[in-house]
Design a protein around this motif. Structure first.
Motif, mmCIF file in Angstrom:
data_model
loop_
_atom_site.group_PDB
_atom_site.id
_atom_site.type_symbol
_atom_site.label_atom_id
_atom_site.label_comp_id
_atom_site.label_asym_id
_atom_site.label_seq_id
_atom_site.Cartn_x
_atom_site.Cartn_y
_atom_site.Cartn_z
ATOM 1 N N ASN A 173 6.214 11.785 0.220
ATOM 2 C CA ASN A 173 7.633 12.124 0.447
ATOM 3 C C ASN A 173 8.269 11.084 1.371
ATOM 4 O OD1 ASN A 173 6.191 14.441 -0.435
ATOM 5 N ND2 ASN A 173 7.833 15.771 0.276
ATOM 6 N N CYS A 174 8.390 9.863 0.884
ATOM 7 C CA CYS A 174 9.024 8.785 1.658
ATOM 8 C C CYS A 174 9.584 7.786 0.656
ATOM 9 C CB CYS A 174 8.009 8.120 2.587
ATOM 10 S SG CYS A 174 6.648 7.283 1.754
ATOM 11 N N ASN A 175 10.488 6.921 1.126
ATOM 12 C CA ASN A 175 11.103 5.990 0.178
ATOM 13 C C ASN A 175 10.229 4.756 -0.061
ATOM 14 O OD1 ASN A 175 11.639 4.038 2.179
ATOM 15 N ND2 ASN A 175 13.527 5.077 2.755
ATOM 16 N N ALA A 176 10.639 3.905 -0.992
ATOM 17 C CA ALA A 176 9.820 2.753 -1.393
ATOM 18 C C ALA A 176 9.579 1.793 -0.232
ATOM 19 C CB ALA A 176 10.501 2.027 -2.549
ATOM 20 N N GLU A 177 10.557 1.642 0.649
ATOM 21 C CA GLU A 177 10.370 0.723 1.789
ATOM 22 C C GLU A 177 9.285 1.228 2.728
ATOM 23 O OE1 GLU A 177 13.706 -0.732 3.874
ATOM 24 O OE2 GLU A 177 14.791 -1.173 2.025
ATOM 25 N N VAL A 178 9.260 2.529 2.937
ATOM 26 C CA VAL A 178 8.218 3.107 3.794
ATOM 27 C C VAL A 178 6.857 2.975 3.094
ATOM 28 C CG1 VAL A 178 7.387 5.300 4.778
ATOM 29 C CG2 VAL A 178 9.768 4.594 5.093
ATOM 30 N N LYS A 179 6.844 3.167 1.791
ATOM 31 C CA LYS A 179 5.584 2.998 1.046
ATOM 32 C C LYS A 179 5.099 1.552 1.183
ATOM 33 C CE LYS A 179 5.860 6.769 -2.284
ATOM 34 N NZ LYS A 179 7.170 7.421 -2.135
ATOM 35 N N ALA A 180 6.057 0.611 1.144
ATOM 36 C CA ALA A 180 5.694 -0.802 1.254
ATOM 37 C C ALA A 180 5.134 -1.124 2.640
ATOM 38 C CB ALA A 180 6.915 -1.663 0.962
ATOM 39 N N LYS B 54 -3.852 2.585 -3.861
ATOM 40 C CA LYS B 54 -4.947 2.941 -2.953
ATOM 41 C C LYS B 54 -5.173 4.451 -3.046
ATOM 42 C CE LYS B 54 -7.423 0.866 0.376
ATOM 43 N NZ LYS B 54 -7.061 0.335 1.683
ATOM 44 N N MET B 55 -4.059 5.195 -3.018
ATOM 45 C CA MET B 55 -4.165 6.655 -3.126
ATOM 46 C C MET B 55 -4.814 7.049 -4.457
ATOM 47 S SD MET B 55 -1.189 9.537 -3.483
ATOM 48 C CE MET B 55 -0.556 9.093 -5.081
ATOM 49 N N LEU B 56 -4.327 6.461 -5.545
ATOM 50 C CA LEU B 56 -4.837 6.855 -6.867
ATOM 51 C C LEU B 56 -6.327 6.531 -6.971
ATOM 52 C CD1 LEU B 56 -1.772 5.774 -9.057
ATOM 53 C CD2 LEU B 56 -2.424 8.112 -8.436
ATOM 54 N N ASP B 57 -6.741 5.402 -6.398
ATOM 55 C CA ASP B 57 -8.159 5.025 -6.403
ATOM 56 C C ASP B 57 -9.002 5.986 -5.578
ATOM 57 O OD1 ASP B 57 -7.828 2.889 -7.938
ATOM 58 O OD2 ASP B 57 -8.211 1.359 -6.397
ATOM 59 N N LEU B 58 -8.499 6.284 -4.358
ATOM 60 C CA LEU B 58 -9.295 7.105 -3.435
ATOM 61 C C LEU B 58 -9.341 8.573 -3.834
ATOM 62 C CD1 LEU B 58 -8.168 5.600 0.000
ATOM 63 C CD2 LEU B 58 -10.468 5.474 -0.989
ATOM 64 N N SER B 59 -8.453 8.990 -4.740
ATOM 65 C CA SER B 59 -8.425 10.427 -5.055
ATOM 66 C C SER B 59 -8.714 10.705 -6.533
ATOM 67 C CB SER B 59 -7.085 11.034 -4.627
ATOM 68 O OG SER B 59 -6.035 10.428 -5.331
ATOM 69 N N LYS B 60 -9.485 9.814 -7.135
ATOM 70 C CA LYS B 60 -9.810 9.996 -8.568
ATOM 71 C C LYS B 60 -10.447 11.349 -8.847
ATOM 72 C CE LYS B 60 -10.182 5.402 -10.448
ATOM 73 N NZ LYS B 60 -10.664 4.239 -9.714
ATOM 74 N N ASN B 61 -11.251 11.826 -7.883
ATOM 75 C CA ASN B 61 -11.960 13.090 -8.124
ATOM 76 C C ASN B 61 -11.211 14.313 -7.615
ATOM 77 O OD1 ASN B 61 -14.044 11.619 -9.273
ATOM 78 N ND2 ASN B 61 -14.970 11.246 -7.238
ATOM 79 N N VAL B 62 -10.001 14.103 -7.099
ATOM 80 C CA VAL B 62 -9.230 15.260 -6.612
ATOM 81 C C VAL B 62 -8.380 15.772 -7.754
ATOM 82 C CG1 VAL B 62 -7.470 16.024 -4.959
ATOM 83 C CG2 VAL B 62 -9.160 14.285 -4.277
ATOM 84 N N LYS C 124 4.866 -4.300 -3.288
ATOM 85 C CA LYS C 124 4.316 -3.896 -1.977
ATOM 86 C C LYS C 124 4.041 -2.389 -1.954
ATOM 87 C CE LYS C 124 6.519 -7.202 1.115
ATOM 88 N NZ LYS C 124 7.665 -7.283 2.021
ATOM 89 N N ALA C 125 4.999 -1.625 -2.475
ATOM 90 C CA ALA C 125 4.848 -0.164 -2.468
ATOM 91 C C ALA C 125 3.702 0.266 -3.396
ATOM 92 C CB ALA C 125 6.153 0.505 -2.889
ATOM 93 N N LEU C 126 3.524 -0.495 -4.471
ATOM 94 C CA LEU C 126 2.478 -0.157 -5.450
ATOM 95 C C LEU C 126 1.084 -0.196 -4.824
ATOM 96 C CD1 LEU C 126 1.744 0.392 -8.444
ATOM 97 C CD2 LEU C 126 1.647 -2.096 -8.792
ATOM 98 N N LYS C 127 0.886 -1.154 -3.912
ATOM 99 C CA LYS C 127 -0.433 -1.290 -3.277
ATOM 100 C C LYS C 127 -0.880 0.019 -2.619
ATOM 101 C CE LYS C 127 -1.033 -6.068 -1.866
ATOM 102 N NZ LYS C 127 -1.017 -6.966 -0.713
#
Ligand code: 13P
Ligand code: SF4
Length: 335
Positions: free
Chosen positions: A136-143, A326-334, A319-322
């Protein structure tokens, strides 16, 4: 009332959506279905949308499930029935698709509480800390963040970070405090809140518990510490739904945005669901104003005219995609 497309487009930034007359008697569901086919569009909806929107979705889910669905879709157009940060995340993970949001003003108090610039300044005050941000944050914060989390995978991801690593958690202080407690960490918290979950009243919920002694209390972790202290279960929207379906209890006091009750009622029609009460006694509702800006009319118009569209500058997107990857990689089993 605007009648021409040109003037509706001119007024779009201020209004948030295209205000164009729809002929009386238009069957919106029929037209939306037609456009869905013609334009190879997929409708993704969050559990906080109104029931009639949830009912037309190709995919209904929580923030994590929606991000995954957006990443995987082969559709040409993603119609995101949720709020801006969610549609933005869909565009970040799937940039070749057109992403439209029925009302571009569908924001979020959490996303609004933290800008990229403010987070950069905060990081300077805490050298050596990595940044874990709630989706729940914007793209700049994600970056500016190292890893993104959702309420479904946050505990799992934070547990995967070495204990000695200093962590800043933004922007939800309630979720951050809850996660500190669950993981035994001392993350530095950004001072943001969800206005919907902050509005719940501990006193009124305590009264509801007294009046419904058989009911179990389930809450979203965006709620305050005091409210969470009353609960039997804490989880993301999808986990709360699963809990209602699978737990043997027959009554539940539900402490989150009331849209989620729609899916709970469908999946567990024989169970009694009691929406938790908010502080404002003149109102028994717990609706997210932003989520509820989306309507069938706006969905139809945004599919027809393909506006408002989510556009993100490419270097910011990368930048935001990185941090999302990371989240998608780390939570594959969730789940
Ligand atoms: P989840 O659906 O991931 O639990 O998130 C809730 C929320 O706050 C959406 O705005
Ligand atoms: Fe943001 Fe809260 Fe609304 Fe979710 S419910 S979109 S966190 S304001």
């Amino acid at each position: 009332m605007n009648t021409t497309l040109e003037s509706a487009i001119r007024q779009l930034p201020e209004r948030g959506y295209l205000e164009i007359d729809i002929p009386k008697g238009t069957d919106l569901i029929y037209e939306i279905n037609k456009l869905r086919k013609e334009k190879n569009a997929v409708i993704l909806a969050h559990y906080y949308q109104t029931g009639n929107i949830q009912d037309i979705a190709d995919f209904l889910g929580d923030s994590l499930q929606l991000a995954r669905a957006a990443e995987k879709t082969n559709a040409d157009m993603i119609v995101f029935c949720g709020v801006h940060f969610m549609a933005e995340a869909a565009k970040i993970v799937n940039p070749t698709k057109k992403v439209v949001l029925p009302d571009i003003k569908a924001g979020c108090s959490l996303a609004d509480s933290c800008s990229g610039e403010e987070l950069r300044a905060f990081k300077k005050k805490h050298p050596g800390a990595i940044v874990v941000s709630y989706i729940n944050c914007n793209a700049e914060v994600k970056a500016e963040s190292d890893i993104i989390v959702t309420s479904s995978n946050a505990e799992h991801i934070i547990n995967s970070i070495p204990k000695e690593q200093k962590v800043i958690f933004a922007p939800d202080k309630n979720l951050g405090r809850y996660l500190n407690e669950k993981t035994g960490r001392n993350m530095i918290l950004w001072d943001g809140v969800c206005v919907v979950h902050e509005a719940f009243s501990m006193e009124r919920i305590a009264k509801q518990i007294y009046e419904n002694p058989e009911a179990k209390v389930i809450a979203h972790p965006e709620s305050s510490k005091e409210v969470l202290s009353l609960t039997d279960y804490i989880g993301s929207t999808s986990n709360m739904i699963n809990y209602v379906v699978n737990d043997p209890a027959k009554e539940f006091i539900v402490v989150t945005e009331e849209g989620v009750l729609h899916e709970m009622r469908k999946k567990a029609p024989h169970k009694k669901l009691i929406p938790a009460l908010v502080q404002d006694e003149s109102c028994s509702c717990s609706e997210c104003f932003y989520m509820k800006l989306n309507t069938l009319e706006k969905i139809y118009l945004c599919m027809k005219y393909e506006l408002p569209e989510i556009i993100i500058e490419e270097s910011l997107r990368l930048k935001a995609l990185k941090s999302i990857n990371k989240m998608l990689d780390l939570s594959k089993n969730v789940k």
